[in-house]
Design a protein around this motif. Structure first.
Motif, PDB file in Angstrom:
ATOM      1  N   THR A  48      71.725 -16.383  51.903  1.00 37.67           N
ATOM      2  CA  THR A  48      71.756 -15.416  50.814  1.00 37.67           C
ATOM      3  C   THR A  48      72.760 -15.898  49.755  1.00 37.67           C
ATOM      4  OG1 THR A  48      73.354 -14.069  52.010  1.00 37.67           O
ATOM      5  CG2 THR A  48      71.020 -13.483  52.268  1.00 37.67           C
ATOM      6  N   LEU A  90      70.295  -2.775  55.626  1.00 34.02           N
ATOM      7  CA  LEU A  90      69.656  -3.347  54.436  1.00 34.02           C
ATOM      8  C   LEU A  90      68.135  -3.268  54.541  1.00 34.02           C
ATOM      9  CD1 LEU A  90      71.987  -6.435  53.829  1.00 34.02           C
ATOM     10  CD2 LEU A  90      71.944  -4.266  52.590  1.00 34.02           C
ATOM     11  N   SER A  91      67.661  -2.279  55.285  1.00 31.87           N
ATOM     12  CA  SER A  91      66.219  -2.115  55.484  1.00 31.87           C
ATOM     13  C   SER A  91      65.471  -1.955  54.171  1.00 31.87           C
ATOM     14  CB  SER A  91      65.939  -0.902  56.377  1.00 31.87           C
ATOM     15  OG  SER A  91      66.476  -1.122  57.657  1.00 31.87           O
ATOM     16  N   GLU A  92      66.040  -1.219  53.235  1.00 30.65           N
ATOM     17  CA  GLU A  92      65.342  -1.007  51.966  1.00 30.65           C
ATOM     18  C   GLU A  92      65.200  -2.297  51.156  1.00 30.65           C
ATOM     19  OE1 GLU A  92      68.738   0.641  48.907  1.00 30.65           O
ATOM     20  OE2 GLU A  92      67.891   2.074  50.333  1.00 30.65           O
ATOM     21  N   LYS A  93      65.975  -3.315  51.513  1.00 28.72           N
ATOM     22  CA  LYS A  93      65.850  -4.625  50.861  1.00 28.72           C
ATOM     23  C   LYS A  93      65.049  -5.600  51.724  1.00 28.72           C
ATOM     24  CE  LYS A  93      69.990  -4.177  48.118  1.00 28.72           C
ATOM     25  NZ  LYS A  93      71.220  -4.743  47.655  1.00 28.72           N
TER      26      LYS A  93
END
Length: 162
Positions: free
Chosen positions: A48, A118-121
């Motif tokens: 990342t 960070l599931s929404e990402k």
């Protein structure tokens, strides 16, 4: 669960890495840190941008300074599998001192109380960005970031604390 803090004893846990013979090894954090002054730092993910271009290179670049100040081990933890960590480590051919350790299931990160959702990402549960200065298993400095920030957990921040 409350995050690990100054004065706490780090939990033991088993992480994976590749040894010099290119074999996966399971290693106990306590076996690496007992009786030593170590840095344990965590990142949200291998490859990342902030992790790869700032956080990890900072510890690699300052490794000799840290060693000269009594640091025995510089341990990088990420919630990635050991194959990813091995590939990521290879992108730093100048690295001589930072050990890339895989916390594939996030179990150790959970034990530290440093999970980051960070599931929404699309990344699932990862680690908060952090840097701990640990002396004989006791946390002396706990620089833990909020969200995706990178303001308190750099190698330079740890050097200032030494």
């Amino acid at each position: 669960m409350a995050p690990i803090a100054v004065g706490d004893k780090i939990p033991d846990g088993t992480l994976a890495h590749f040894d010099e013979e290119d074999k996966i090894q399971q290693v106990s954090i306590h076996s690496l840190a007992a009786g030593k002054k170590v840095i344990l730092f965590g990142v949200p993910g291998a490859f990342t941008p902030t992790c790869s271009m700032q956080h990890v290179p900072g510890f690699i670049g300052h490794a000799e300074d840290l060693k000269s100040k009594g640091i025995s081990e510089i341990l990088l933890i990420s919630v990635n599998d050991p194959f990813v960590m091995k590939a990521w480590a290879k992108t730093y051919p100048e690295n001589k001192h930072v050990k890339f350790l895989a916390d594939g299931s996030g179990t150790y990160t959970h034990a530290l109380g440093l999970e980051l959702d960070l599931s929404e990402k699309g990344l699932g549960t990862r680690s908060r960005r952090f840097a701990l200065l640990v002396d004989d298993l006791k946390v002396k400095v706990a620089n833990i970031e909020e969200g995706g920030e990178f303001t308190v957990s750099s190698a330079e921040d740890i050097i200032k604390a030494l």
